[in-house]
Design a protein around this motif. Structure first.
Motif, mmCIF file in Angstrom:
data_model
loop_
_atom_site.group_PDB
_atom_site.id
_atom_site.type_symbol
_atom_site.label_atom_id
_atom_site.label_comp_id
_atom_site.label_asym_id
_atom_site.label_seq_id
_atom_site.Cartn_x
_atom_site.Cartn_y
_atom_site.Cartn_z
ATOM 1 N N GLU A 100 -5.684 -30.029 9.470
ATOM 2 C CA GLU A 100 -5.296 -31.236 8.738
ATOM 3 C C GLU A 100 -4.124 -31.935 9.411
ATOM 4 O OE1 GLU A 100 -4.307 -32.618 4.142
ATOM 5 O OE2 GLU A 100 -4.873 -30.548 4.591
ATOM 6 N N THR A 126 -11.159 -26.186 10.788
ATOM 7 C CA THR A 126 -10.913 -26.228 9.346
ATOM 8 C C THR A 126 -11.177 -24.872 8.719
ATOM 9 O OG1 THR A 126 -11.506 -28.581 9.253
ATOM 10 C CG2 THR A 126 -11.566 -27.357 7.180
ATOM 11 N N LYS A 138 -11.705 -33.367 7.204
ATOM 12 C CA LYS A 138 -11.415 -34.777 6.991
ATOM 13 C C LYS A 138 -11.610 -35.630 8.242
ATOM 14 C CE LYS A 138 -8.089 -33.750 3.315
ATOM 15 N NZ LYS A 138 -6.692 -33.896 2.840
ATOM 16 N N TRP A 160 -13.798 -40.137 9.451
ATOM 17 C CA TRP A 160 -12.898 -40.972 10.254
ATOM 18 C C TRP A 160 -13.480 -41.211 11.637
ATOM 19 C CZ3 TRP A 160 -9.491 -38.945 14.342
ATOM 20 C CH2 TRP A 160 -8.700 -39.939 14.911
ATOM 21 N N ARG A 205 -13.907 -29.717 3.427
ATOM 22 C CA ARG A 205 -12.494 -29.964 3.730
ATOM 23 C C ARG A 205 -12.257 -30.644 5.079
ATOM 24 N NH1 ARG A 205 -8.773 -26.630 1.015
ATOM 25 N NH2 ARG A 205 -7.217 -27.575 2.384
#
Length: 331
Positions: free
Chosen positions: A262, A254, A202, A206, A200
């Motif tokens: 998030e 997370t 994210k 990136w 999870r």
């Protein structure tokens, strides 16, 4: 061939099936640290550990009060009168405790020695949790580490080499003073947190895609690790490798607060996009002018067909005409 440590214990009258445990380094580590709050002397090799173990059980044999603390009980009046338990009885009690609450390699076989990201996550979770003797696992990482937990060896940082981190994880759980089933429950919970975080989080891709000196400098100015008190202790690690630091931060975030993590990532992405736009626009100056409606429609048709933005199209057009102009002026 028996080692000098084996022979020494035999000469002290300790039975053979007890003496064999001196070759079990997990047992030796457990015996030196279990309920031994003041032990802070890491050994560098097997022989040194064995030697310190022998010194430790001899010390216990001379100090009945220390034995009461370690084994957490009052002794028989006859033992009190004699003033010691005897080395064989001390060995028996240590072996029994070890066999009842030890953590084996099979219990943590899901942990990979080669996965630095996983090891950092697990070590960070261990360093910043609190475990009660009943096995209650506090999710708030600001709790002091572990009621009923012995001090553990090793640098108190998630950013150590993989072997050191794996040893720390196993030895820490080995010495938690609680039933084995409770330890296994905590290990399972941390495993679930890791599996959740790794699927999870994210931020990782990136950050890796955007990674550059400019991006690193910008990220450090955001001080994202200071947003809220939950993980403010991470500020002490900001000088570590940038990718490792940010990955670990968002892995932990997370696992503990996925919604907050998030939202923070979304805000960072938006802020970084705006920062890149501002940087790009530093070399541009806004020009405002009017065009006839038909000319504007023609411009939009050209840009739509060529998929070139209006500002870029006008830039190319002017640059091309300027070259023609300069060429004519030189004739």
């Amino acid at each position: 061939m028996k080692s000098k440590e084996h022979k020494f214990l035999f000469n002290l009258g300790i039975r053979e099936d007890y003496v064999k445990y001196i070759d079990d380094m997990d047992f030796i580590y457990f015996s030196l640290h279990w309920r031994n709050w003041e032990y802070k002397n890491p050994a560098n090799n097997r022989e040194e550990l064995q030697s310190r173990f022998i010194d430790w059980i001899q010390f216990l044999d001379r100090n009945l009060n220390e034995c009461m603390c370690i084994f957490n009980e009052k002794f028989h009046p006859e033992q009190m009168k004699r003033g010691n338990l005897g080395l064989e009885e001390i060995m028996r009690r240590l072996i029994n405790a070890y066999m009842e609450i030890r953590i084996t390699d099979e219990d943590i076989e899901w942990i990979s020695r080669n996965n630095g990201r996983q090891l950092k996550f697990l070590k960070a979770r261990i360093l910043f949790i609190s475990i009660t003797p009943q096995g209650v696992f506090h999710r708030n990482p600001n709790f002091p580490f572990a009621t009923g937990m012995t001090h553990t060896q090793g640098e108190k940082s998630p950013f150590t080499n993989n072997k050191s981190s794996l040893d720390f994880i196993k030895n820490t759980f080995m010495c938690i003073d609680m039933p084995r089933r409770n330890k296994l429950g905590i290990i399972q919970l941390i495993k679930q947190e890791w599996e959740f975080a790794v699927t999870r989080n994210k931020a990782v891709r990136w950050i890796e895609n955007e990674d550059s000196d400019i991006f690193r400098t910008w990220m450090k100015t955001q001080r994202f690790f200071m947003h809220g008190e939950e993980l403010s202790y991470f500020s002490k690690y900001q000088q570590e490798d940038f990718i490792e630091f940010t990955t670990l931060y968002f892995d932990i975030m997370t696992a503990l607060a996925p919604d907050k993590s998030e939202l923070m990532i979304i805000k960072l992405k938006k802020a970084w996009s705006q920062a890149k736009t501002r940087e790009k626009n530093k070399t541009k100056k806004q020009v405002v002018f009017s065009l006839p409606i038909k000319t504007k429609e023609q411009l939009e048709e050209i840009c739509k067909t060529t998929e070139v933005p209006r500002d870029k199209f006008l830039q190319l057009l002017i640059e091309n005409e300027y070259k023609k102009f300069k060429s004519k002026m030189q004739e």
